[in-house]
Write a protein that holds these residues in place. Structure first.
Motif, mmCIF file in Angstrom:
data_model
loop_
_atom_site.group_PDB
_atom_site.id
_atom_site.type_symbol
_atom_site.label_atom_id
_atom_site.label_comp_id
_atom_site.label_asym_id
_atom_site.label_seq_id
_atom_site.Cartn_x
_atom_site.Cartn_y
_atom_site.Cartn_z
ATOM 1 N N ALA A 247 0.830 -1.210 0.000
ATOM 2 C CA ALA A 247 0.000 0.000 0.000
ATOM 3 C C ALA A 247 0.864 1.259 0.000
ATOM 4 O O ALA A 247 0.591 2.221 -0.728
ATOM 5 C CB ALA A 247 -0.937 -0.005 1.207
ATOM 6 N N ALA A 248 1.912 1.272 0.817
ATOM 7 C CA ALA A 248 2.819 2.430 0.849
ATOM 8 C C ALA A 248 3.537 2.584 -0.484
ATOM 9 O O ALA A 248 3.699 3.696 -0.997
ATOM 10 C CB ALA A 248 3.828 2.273 1.990
ATOM 11 N N ASN A 249 3.981 1.465 -1.055
ATOM 12 C CA ASN A 249 4.622 1.518 -2.366
ATOM 13 C C ASN A 249 3.685 2.111 -3.408
ATOM 14 O O ASN A 249 4.110 2.864 -4.297
ATOM 15 C CB ASN A 249 5.040 0.108 -2.815
ATOM 16 C CG ASN A 249 6.215 -0.427 -2.044
ATOM 17 O OD1 ASN A 249 6.977 0.331 -1.452
ATOM 18 N ND2 ASN A 249 6.370 -1.737 -2.025
ATOM 19 N N ASP A 250 2.392 1.749 -3.329
ATOM 20 C CA ASP A 250 1.426 2.266 -4.297
ATOM 21 C C ASP A 250 1.297 3.783 -4.209
ATOM 22 O O ASP A 250 1.156 4.468 -5.226
ATOM 23 C CB ASP A 250 0.057 1.615 -4.086
ATOM 24 C CG ASP A 250 -0.022 0.218 -4.670
ATOM 25 O OD1 ASP A 250 0.818 -0.108 -5.540
ATOM 26 O OD2 ASP A 250 -0.907 -0.550 -4.256
ATOM 27 N N VAL A 251 1.333 4.331 -2.981
ATOM 28 C CA VAL A 251 1.274 5.788 -2.832
ATOM 29 C C VAL A 251 2.462 6.428 -3.554
ATOM 30 O O VAL A 251 2.302 7.399 -4.300
ATOM 31 C CB VAL A 251 1.261 6.201 -1.349
ATOM 32 C CG1 VAL A 251 1.313 7.723 -1.218
ATOM 33 C CG2 VAL A 251 0.023 5.659 -0.653
ATOM 34 N N ALA A 252 3.661 5.881 -3.329
ATOM 35 C CA ALA A 252 4.854 6.421 -3.990
ATOM 36 C C ALA A 252 4.756 6.277 -5.498
ATOM 37 O O ALA A 252 5.039 7.215 -6.256
ATOM 38 C CB ALA A 252 6.104 5.717 -3.462
ATOM 39 N N ARG A 253 4.335 5.112 -5.966
ATOM 40 C CA ARG A 253 4.313 4.852 -7.407
ATOM 41 C C ARG A 253 3.265 5.683 -8.145
ATOM 42 O O ARG A 253 3.400 5.906 -9.354
ATOM 43 C CB ARG A 253 4.047 3.368 -7.664
ATOM 44 C CG ARG A 253 5.163 2.443 -7.190
ATOM 45 C CD ARG A 253 5.020 1.047 -7.753
ATOM 46 N NE ARG A 253 3.716 0.461 -7.459
ATOM 47 C CZ ARG A 253 3.097 -0.406 -8.240
ATOM 48 N NH1 ARG A 253 3.642 -0.751 -9.401
ATOM 49 N NH2 ARG A 253 1.930 -0.924 -7.880
ATOM 50 N N ASN A 254 2.232 6.150 -7.430
ATOM 51 C CA ASN A 254 1.158 6.907 -8.072
ATOM 52 C C ASN A 254 1.343 8.416 -8.015
ATOM 53 O O ASN A 254 0.494 9.165 -8.516
ATOM 54 C CB ASN A 254 -0.188 6.531 -7.439
ATOM 55 C CG ASN A 254 -0.613 5.125 -7.834
ATOM 56 O OD1 ASN A 254 -0.336 4.676 -8.946
ATOM 57 N ND2 ASN A 254 -1.269 4.416 -6.920
ATOM 58 N N LEU A 255 2.437 8.878 -7.417
ATOM 59 C CA LEU A 255 2.724 10.314 -7.442
ATOM 60 C C LEU A 255 2.995 10.746 -8.876
ATOM 61 O O LEU A 255 3.596 10.008 -9.669
ATOM 62 C CB LEU A 255 3.930 10.636 -6.556
ATOM 63 C CG LEU A 255 3.706 10.493 -5.045
ATOM 64 C CD1 LEU A 255 5.036 10.579 -4.306
ATOM 65 C CD2 LEU A 255 2.743 11.575 -4.541
ATOM 66 N N ARG A 256 2.570 11.968 -9.220
ATOM 67 C CA ARG A 256 2.750 12.419 -10.612
ATOM 68 C C ARG A 256 4.217 12.514 -11.004
ATOM 69 O O ARG A 256 4.546 12.474 -12.189
ATOM 70 C CB ARG A 256 2.043 13.751 -10.830
ATOM 71 C CG ARG A 256 2.605 14.924 -10.048
ATOM 72 C CD ARG A 256 1.856 16.214 -10.386
ATOM 73 N NE ARG A 256 2.414 17.353 -9.682
ATOM 74 C CZ ARG A 256 2.044 17.740 -8.470
ATOM 75 N NH1 ARG A 256 1.104 17.063 -7.830
ATOM 76 N NH2 ARG A 256 2.601 18.790 -7.888
ATOM 77 N N LEU A 257 5.098 12.621 -10.025
ATOM 78 C CA LEU A 257 6.537 12.652 -10.298
ATOM 79 C C LEU A 257 6.982 11.432 -11.097
ATOM 80 O O LEU A 257 7.866 11.525 -11.957
ATOM 81 C CB LEU A 257 7.292 12.720 -8.968
ATOM 82 C CG LEU A 257 8.823 12.607 -9.018
ATOM 83 C CD1 LEU A 257 9.410 13.823 -9.715
ATOM 84 C CD2 LEU A 257 9.385 12.467 -7.618
ATOM 85 N N THR A 258 6.385 10.277 -10.839
ATOM 86 C CA THR A 258 6.816 9.058 -11.524
ATOM 87 C C THR A 258 6.448 9.077 -13.001
ATOM 88 O O THR A 258 7.057 8.364 -13.796
ATOM 89 C CB THR A 258 6.201 7.813 -10.864
ATOM 90 O OG1 THR A 258 4.777 7.876 -10.949
ATOM 91 C CG2 THR A 258 6.603 7.718 -9.402
ATOM 92 N N ARG A 259 5.448 9.894 -13.357
ATOM 93 C CA ARG A 259 5.104 10.031 -14.779
ATOM 94 C C ARG A 259 6.002 11.045 -15.461
ATOM 95 O O ARG A 259 6.256 10.949 -16.668
ATOM 96 C CB ARG A 259 3.636 10.433 -14.923
ATOM 97 C CG ARG A 259 2.678 9.372 -14.379
ATOM 98 C CD ARG A 259 1.226 9.717 -14.665
ATOM 99 N NE ARG A 259 0.751 10.842 -13.862
ATOM 100 C CZ ARG A 259 0.319 10.736 -12.614
ATOM 101 N NH1 ARG A 259 0.316 9.560 -12.003
ATOM 102 N NH2 ARG A 259 -0.113 11.799 -11.960
ATOM 103 N N ARG A 260 6.478 11.993 -14.684
ATOM 104 C CA ARG A 260 7.354 13.025 -15.251
ATOM 105 C C ARG A 260 8.794 12.531 -15.380
ATOM 106 O O ARG A 260 9.497 12.907 -16.319
ATOM 107 C CB ARG A 260 7.299 14.264 -14.340
ATOM 108 C CG ARG A 260 8.001 15.471 -14.918
ATOM 109 C CD ARG A 260 7.686 16.714 -14.113
ATOM 110 N NE ARG A 260 8.323 16.715 -12.796
ATOM 111 C CZ ARG A 260 7.669 16.730 -11.648
ATOM 112 N NH1 ARG A 260 6.348 16.728 -11.625
ATOM 113 N NH2 ARG A 260 8.310 16.767 -10.489
ATOM 114 N N ASP A 261 9.237 11.689 -14.440
ATOM 115 C CA ASP A 261 10.620 11.198 -14.450
ATOM 116 C C ASP A 261 10.623 9.682 -14.287
ATOM 117 O O ASP A 261 10.377 9.169 -13.194
ATOM 118 C CB ASP A 261 11.422 11.843 -13.314
ATOM 119 C CG ASP A 261 12.911 11.497 -13.363
ATOM 120 O OD1 ASP A 261 13.281 10.559 -14.103
ATOM 121 O OD2 ASP A 261 13.697 12.161 -12.664
#
Length: 427
Positions: A247-261
């Motif tokens: 669940a914590a990993n999902d929060v990190a992975r769904n931040l818009r930063l991961t789409r930008r970089d």
């Protein structure tokens, strides 16, 4: 100096239905839980807080207040002293007993803390002050790479977080600078959190996490939010709580930063794979690592990124997390392959990760029925890491147990017993 009323604390008390007397009672009970002795606050003590006559409660009282509210003291309108306490270890010792609290309801109050008028010197706080803190943060990262998990790193990072916050009351600043100071405070708290995780001090890690999350929300910095949630995933994985880790990993992975970089996406997928290894889902592990590899290949290596992303940039962290995932799955041949690649990519100064991955390599070799090679690998772990780093110590203890079970009476067992005996002599 004229006292400035703490309207943030008053607002929190009103929202949660507390009178001065009821809050005093709640904090006194929390002090007793933390220290074994009932606190001595009464209604007049809380009124002194609200009136601004007390701007920074004593450490035990402050820890108890944070336990009751689930918020750091700065998010309740209190102003840290201009200089950090010379004995940070005392407040650190109180943190492990704090109970977990949600921060969702506290973000508005935390943001309002930024509006508390400064009472210190009127000097202008600028990006040069932020840059000075960022340099100290780089030093914390370097110390973690060398030693990892040590209480002194955790304590130093926590003190620097307080220093970053104290600048808010040291003078005037633009909103950009204030946001950057919150980001610096969150970064230092995340390093304190990581040091506690690395040293298997999980209750302290959760206390640092709460403060880091509140500060990250105030800063709006996506990179530090990613780091905190990604560390939370690692913490729960090490604690054997894979559902919360995922669940914590999902929060990190769904931040818009991961789409930008894509490099952040790579790290998110790789840490997800390591947690999926705990669940035993080999198909999901391979899929997550495939996504991590694809993201890594799409990432622009020249984009500016935080210092803590260096291991991700050169691929070492991806190999390390793949090693962890396959070792958990019992796929020892794949684990050994990733171990060798990670050790090739890790810089020599990253001593903590080299020790961990060498211990993992020994486990992978032993799992393939090669006790002599595995023992030689395990014996190459430096004695200081083997005896002073909690994670490495546990890995090598588990290695010795498996070795004695799988190859009883062998020359490898004898060599390992003699080797570990020498640690007891020298430490």
């Amino acid at each position: 100096m004229v006292a400035i009323r703490n309207t943030v604390l008053e607002a929190w008390m009103t929202e949660h239905g507390h009178s001065s007397n009821s809050l005093a009672d709640a904090v006194n009970s929390a002090v007793e839980e933390l220290t074994g002795r009932m606190g001595g606050l009464d209604g007049s003590s809380i009124r002194a807080w609200k009136a601004g006559r007390v701007t920074w409660p004593k450490s035990a009282t402050r820890a108890a207040l944070e336990m009751v509210t689930g918020l750091p003291a700065v998010a309740l309108g209190f102003v840290p002293r201009s200089r950090p306490s010379p004995t940070p270890a005392s407040s650190h010792q109180e943190e492990p007993n704090m109970k977990r609290r949600t921060l969702i309801g506290g973000i508005a109050a935390a943001t309002a803390a930024a509006a508390v008028p400064a009472t210190a010197s009127p000097r202008r706080i600028g990006m040069s002050d932020v840059n000075r803190l960022n340099k100290r943060f780089t030093e914390i990262i370097a110390s973690d790479h060398r030693h990892g998990g040590q209480p002194r790193i955790e304590e130093h990072a926590a003190v620097l977080a307080e220093e970053a916050l104290s600048l808010h009351s040291a003078g005037s600043a633009t909103q950009r600078v204030r946001n950057s100071l919150y980001a610096s405070g969150a970064a230092f708290r995340s390093s304190a959190m990581w040091a506690a995780i690395d040293g298997r001090r999980y209750e302290a890690a959760k206390a640092h996490m709460r403060e880091a999350q509140a500060l990250a929300e105030m800063s709006g910095d996506q990179a530090i939010k990613f780091r905190i949630w990604s560390h939370a995933g690692t913490m729960y994985r090490h604690m054997g709580r894979p559902a919360e880790a995922l669940a914590a990993n999902d929060v990190a992975r769904n931040l818009r930063l991961t789409r930008r970089d894509p490099l952040f996406a790579c790290l998110g997928h790789a840490r997800h794979a390591a947690t999926l290894g705990v669940t035993g889902d080999a198909t999901a592990v391979k899929h997550a690592l495939g996504c991590a590899r694809d993201a890594f290949e799409r990432a622009d290596p020249d984009l500016p990124r935080p210092a803590w992303m260096a291991g991700v940039r050169n691929g070492a962290e991806l190999e390390t997390l793949a090693l962890s995932a396959y070792l958990r799955l019992g796929d020892f041949e794949q684990a050994e392959s990733h171990a060798h690649r990670s050790l090739t990519l890790l810089p020599l100064h990253v001593q903590r990760d080299r020790a961990i991955n060498t211990a993992r390599l020994a486990q992978a070799q032993l799992g393939q029925g090669a006790p002599d090679a595995a023992t030689a690998t395990a014996m190459s772990v430096p004695a200081d890491a083997a005896t002073q780093h909690a994670r490495v110590t546990r890995m090598l203890r588990d290695f010795g147990t498996t070795l004695r079970t799988s190859a009883p009476g062998s020359s490898a067992v004898k060599a390992w017993s003699e080797h570990t005996a020498s640690w007891r002599v020298t430490t």
